[in-house]
Motif scaffolding. Structure first.
Motif, PDB file in Angstrom:
ATOM      1  N   THR A 752       0.825  -1.201   0.000  1.00 12.23           N
ATOM      2  CA  THR A 752       0.000   0.000   0.000  1.00 12.23           C
ATOM      3  C   THR A 752       0.859   1.251   0.000  1.00 12.23           C
ATOM      4  O   THR A 752       0.526   2.254  -0.636  1.00 12.23           O
ATOM      5  CB  THR A 752      -0.901  -0.008   1.245  1.00 12.23           C
ATOM      6  OG1 THR A 752      -1.696  -1.191   1.227  1.00 12.23           O
ATOM      7  CG2 THR A 752      -1.815   1.208   1.279  1.00 12.23           C
ATOM      8  N   LEU A 772      -6.174   5.743   2.810  1.00 14.27           N
ATOM      9  CA  LEU A 772      -6.686   4.433   2.404  1.00 14.27           C
ATOM     10  C   LEU A 772      -7.911   4.124   3.249  1.00 14.27           C
ATOM     11  O   LEU A 772      -7.829   4.107   4.478  1.00 14.27           O
ATOM     12  CB  LEU A 772      -5.604   3.371   2.612  1.00 14.27           C
ATOM     13  CG  LEU A 772      -6.015   1.923   2.318  1.00 14.27           C
ATOM     14  CD1 LEU A 772      -6.180   1.708   0.834  1.00 14.27           C
ATOM     15  CD2 LEU A 772      -4.978   0.946   2.885  1.00 14.27           C
ATOM     16  N   LEU A 788      -7.397  -1.487  -3.703  1.00 12.65           N
ATOM     17  CA  LEU A 788      -7.102  -0.477  -2.690  1.00 12.65           C
ATOM     18  C   LEU A 788      -7.879   0.782  -3.023  1.00 12.65           C
ATOM     19  O   LEU A 788      -7.714   1.343  -4.120  1.00 12.65           O
ATOM     20  CB  LEU A 788      -5.606  -0.164  -2.655  1.00 12.65           C
ATOM     21  CG  LEU A 788      -4.656  -1.354  -2.456  1.00 12.65           C
ATOM     22  CD1 LEU A 788      -3.209  -0.885  -2.559  1.00 12.65           C
ATOM     23  CD2 LEU A 788      -4.904  -2.020  -1.127  1.00 12.65           C
TER      24      LEU A 788
END
Length: 827
Positions: A752, A772, A788
């Motif tokens: 991420t 996120l 994501l």
């Protein structure tokens, strides 16, 4: 040390109006710290008088006990002059004896009130007292029988028993062994009041001759002087005189027998420990030497001891008969049949005495004095005093032989400038005061123009350098005379940069709900095993202590986590639902630069020598560690709680970095003791300075922590070097925010952090924040893929953004993420 005031007055002509409290205060000011003042008669009230037993009629009882119905003459103390009828259970007296009687209305220690009461068929009006009942000792088997000349019946018994004699108890520092005697305490009292002093150690002694008991010293460094005197025809059944028993009891010692009591009394009086042998049990000459390998001795306490070759022992032809200066042996012990006593008064090396006592875990009154250092010049006077008392009260005869082997060691002279006491203490002490005070403590002075040479008295082996003499001068002048001067604060100084940063870090962590602890900074292999560190891990290479406090934890720690994890587990084990702890401290990493040089302590090392010392020191960076275990957010009426996890650990690192104005990068990694898939490496400008994340399950189990506990450890020195001294506050725009959300599908192995970094760079300066908010896996995105979802927020400082501007910034961000990570925007 317990010192009866009447005993002190025997050697010092104190003013009559000096109270015990004032005397104790003056002696405390001179360095003899007051522990307590005992007033034995304070707990006794009412008529306590001398009584003469007139009649004594034994009366057996049904319970098997025999009591005595007595009539006792108490003079006019009962108000009638008639004999007093008293029941007594003791049998160690007879008609005609003088006893101690407390009459009805009196009160004994323990608030025991005396009244006339019916007992064993008689009206008993009072009590015939024992030592224990009066608080004078533990003897309860028989009552006190006074000497025939103690006084007339009805006379107040307080003075006869010494109940009005107050006792001062002092705490004596190890360097003032001379004060473990009445001779020393009285000397200090004379010093306090400038009163005449009568030294009990100064007496005419018999000249040594060749007819004394033979003594050989094989180790003169361990025993420089040995004096022996012999007394024959001693009566072992002779009782100790009442005054001696009273003084021994007041001084905290238990009376045993006349011979033993006399040696103890002289030790208290003069300060020189004395030992007595049953001379009839001695075989051949006495020798003093070091013990040999494998030798043993059963000491007077009945313990069989294996001796060290460093122990000083006393022997005769039969073998070892005593542990020199500490305790005698059983084979030559004085007993109830001893009629011939050999008196030993020897001077022993203090260091040897201390080591022997520690080695054998043996503490005695003699050893306590010998290991601190005793006056070597007083050995013959002490032996002579013991002989005098043995012959006076035991009916013995002093043998003509006097043995004195060796020469007492001399004190080394000390040179000192006259103005040194004034320069050290800040008090206006002139040369005359310095000279007078040093002469007052017994120093012999050789005075020059600007300096003097002082030879300390033999009873002060603690005086060895000029600053010891300064202390003596200062304590007599009075420490209360030291001027109170506030130091001037240097202008322009405040907290250092590091201090300011550490305070900011502490406030930040406290704001995050963490509590600071200080843990034990030493570790052993067991701690590294519990952390799951591999055998070649750099953290296992430690600085080992030469003299560790614990053999199980002999090394200075390389990580703060072992101590912090133990503290967290201890709190969880005691019922804490959740703990958040942090610690800042140094760790040590060894540097192989050879051994550090060892310099003396009597001069300051040069700059080059200091540099060599510092060069040998290990690296000692300052670390910060945080442990989060158990409940992080408490459950309640407001909703469910939450357990601490890896995200909380990383959040604390980010929060610290924000507070210090440092941009940190978080990258997934694997590092013990963290969980391989939930550990983050934290970096600044590409340089690693710590780790954060969830602890490995085996580590949690090893330390007794809840599953999924999290931890942080970072190099705080590194972080503070990159910190801003002043962190700028956030800039706020008055224009509205534009919101864009994107969902990107990437391979599962893509982190991420990499996707977020690409989006942040691609979005440009208009991007205000990125977050996120969702991670999704499933058939919709394909096997080995994940989605994501990021919330992008845009804002300009000087205008309202148009839809075209925000769309362009979003698309640029997605395009760069696709280029770098292979991300595909999810529709």
């Amino acid at each position: 040390m317990k010192a009866p005031v009447s005993w002190i007055r025997e050697y010092v002509d104190l003013p009559a109006d000096v109270t015990t409290e004032d005397l104790a205060a003056r002696l405390t000011a001179l360095g003899l710290k007051l522990e307590a003042i005992e007033k034995p008669g304070d707990q006794i009230t009412g008529p306590l008088v001398i009584g003469k037993v007139l009649t004594m009629e034994p009366e057996p009882q049904k319970n098997g006990k025999t009591i005595n119905w007595c009539t006792v003459d108490v003079g006019d103390a009962n108000g009638t002059g008639e004999p007093q009828g008293i029941v007594c259970g003791a049998h160690n007296f007879k008609p005609g004896d003088l006893v101690v009687v407390i009459l009805p209305g009196g009160v004994l220690p323990g608030a025991f009130e005396i009244s006339a009461r019916k007992t064993y068929g008689h009206l008993s009006a009072g009590m015939i007292c024992s030592s224990r009942e009066l608080g004078l000792g533990e003897d309860h088997d028989g009552i006190i029988v006074l000497p025939a000349d103690a006084g007339a019946p009805g006379t107040d018994a307080f003075e006869v028993l010494g109940l009005s004699d107050e006792v001062i108890e002092f705490e004596i520092n190890p360097d003032r062994a001379y004060a473990l005697s009445l001779r020393g305490v009285a000397r200090e009292a004379a010093l306090a009041y400038g009163a005449p002093y009568h030294d009990p150690g100064e007496r005419a002694v018999a000249e040594p001759n060749a007819t004394g008991y033979p003594v050989e010293i094989e180790d003169p460094s361990g025993c420089p002087v040995f004096v022996a005197r012999k007394v024959t025809g001693f009566d072992p059944a002779a009782p100790s005189p009442d005054w001696m028993v009273r003084r021994l009891t007041q001084a905290g010692m238990r009376p045993i027998s006349l011979a033993v009591d006399i040696t103890n009394y002289v030790m208290l009086e003069i300060g020189r420990p004395i030992h007595g042998y049953d001379a009839d049990k001695l075989i051949g000459p006495i020798r003093v030497r070091r013990a040999r390998q494998g030798e043993r001795l059963t000491t007077l306490d009945g313990i069989d001891r294996a001796l060290s070759t460093e122990d000083l022992v006393v022997t005769d032809d039969s073998g070892i008969i005593g542990l020199g200066g500490v305790m005698g042996g059983e084979t030559t012990e004085m007993s109830a049949t001893t009629t011939s006593v050999l008196v030993e008064a020897a001077h022993w090396d203090a260091t040897s005495m201390f080591r022997t006592g520690k080695r054998h875990k043996l503490t005695s009154e003699a050893g306590k004095r010998n290991e601190r250092g005793v006056d070597p010049q007083v050995t013959q006077a002490a032996a002579d005093r013991v002989v005098e008392l043995l012959t006076t009260y035991g009916g013995g005869t002093a043998d003509a032989g006097v043995t004195v082997v060796g020469i007492p060691p001399q004190q080394a002279p000390i040179e000192m400038a006259y103005d040194l006491p004034a320069r050290v203490t800040g008090m206006p002490i002139d040369a005359a005061t310095t000279v007078a005070n040093l002469e007052a403590i017994g120093c012999v002075l050789d005075k020059q123009d600007t300096t003097l040479t002082a030879t300390p008295p033999p009873w002060r082996p603690d005086l060895s350098d000029p600053f010891d003499l300064v202390e003596e001068v200062a304590r007599i002048v009075g420490y209360d005379q030291v001027p109170s001067v506030l130091p001037r604060e240097a202008a322009g100084r405040g907290l250092t940069r590091e201090q300011r940063l550490r305070r900011r870090i502490g406030r930040t962590l406290a704001g995050a709900g963490c509590v600071e602890v200080i843990s034990f900074p030493f570790v052993g292999d067991a701690a590294f095993d519990a952390l799951g560190l591999p055998a070649d891990d750099v953290l296992r290479k430690t600085v080992r202590l030469a003299n560790p406090l614990s053999s199980e934890e002999p090394s200075y720690t390389t990580t703060l986590l072992p101590g912090l994890l133990k503290a967290a587990a201890r709190n969880v084990g005691r019922g804490a639902a959740g703990v958040s702890l942090f610690e800042t401290g140094t760790v040590a990493f060894p540097i192989d630069r050879g051994p550090a040089p060892i310099y003396g302590v009597d001069w300051r090392p040069s700059d080059d020598e200091l540099a060599k010392l510092l060069d040998a020191l290990p690296e000692q960076p300052l670390h910060l560690a945080v442990v989060l275990a158990g409940e992080r957010e408490r459950a309640g009426w407001w909703g469910a709680g939450r357990e601490a996890g890896w995200a909380d650990a990383i959040s604390i690192v980010r929060r610290l970095a924000t507070e210090l104005g440092v941009e940190v990068e978080v990258v997934s990694t694997a590092r013990a003791p963290w969980h391989p898939g939930r550990c983050a490496q934290v970096l600044v400008d590409g340089v690693e300075f710590g780790h954060a994340g969830e602890l490995h399950p085996k580590v949690c189990q090893a330390f007794g922590l809840p599953a999924r506990s999290a931890a942080v450890e970072i190099d705080l020195d590194f972080l503070m070097r990159h910190a801003r001294d002043v962190t700028p506050g956030p800039e706020f725009s008055t224009y509205p925010q534009a919101k864009e959300d994107v969902a990107l599908v990437v391979d599962a192995v893509v982190t991420t952090a990499d996707v977020e970094a690409a989006l942040r760079e691609g979005a440009g300066d208009l991007l205000e924040s990125i977050r996120l908010f969702d991670v999704f896996t499933g058939d919709q995105v394909g096997e080995g893929r994940k989605s994501l979802a990021f919330a992008l927020r845009f804002r300009a400082p000087d205008r309202t953004l148009t839809e075209e501007e925000t769309t362009a910034a979003r698309d640029a961000a997605v395009a760069l993420a696709a280029e770098r990570t292979g991300a595909v925007q999810r529709s």
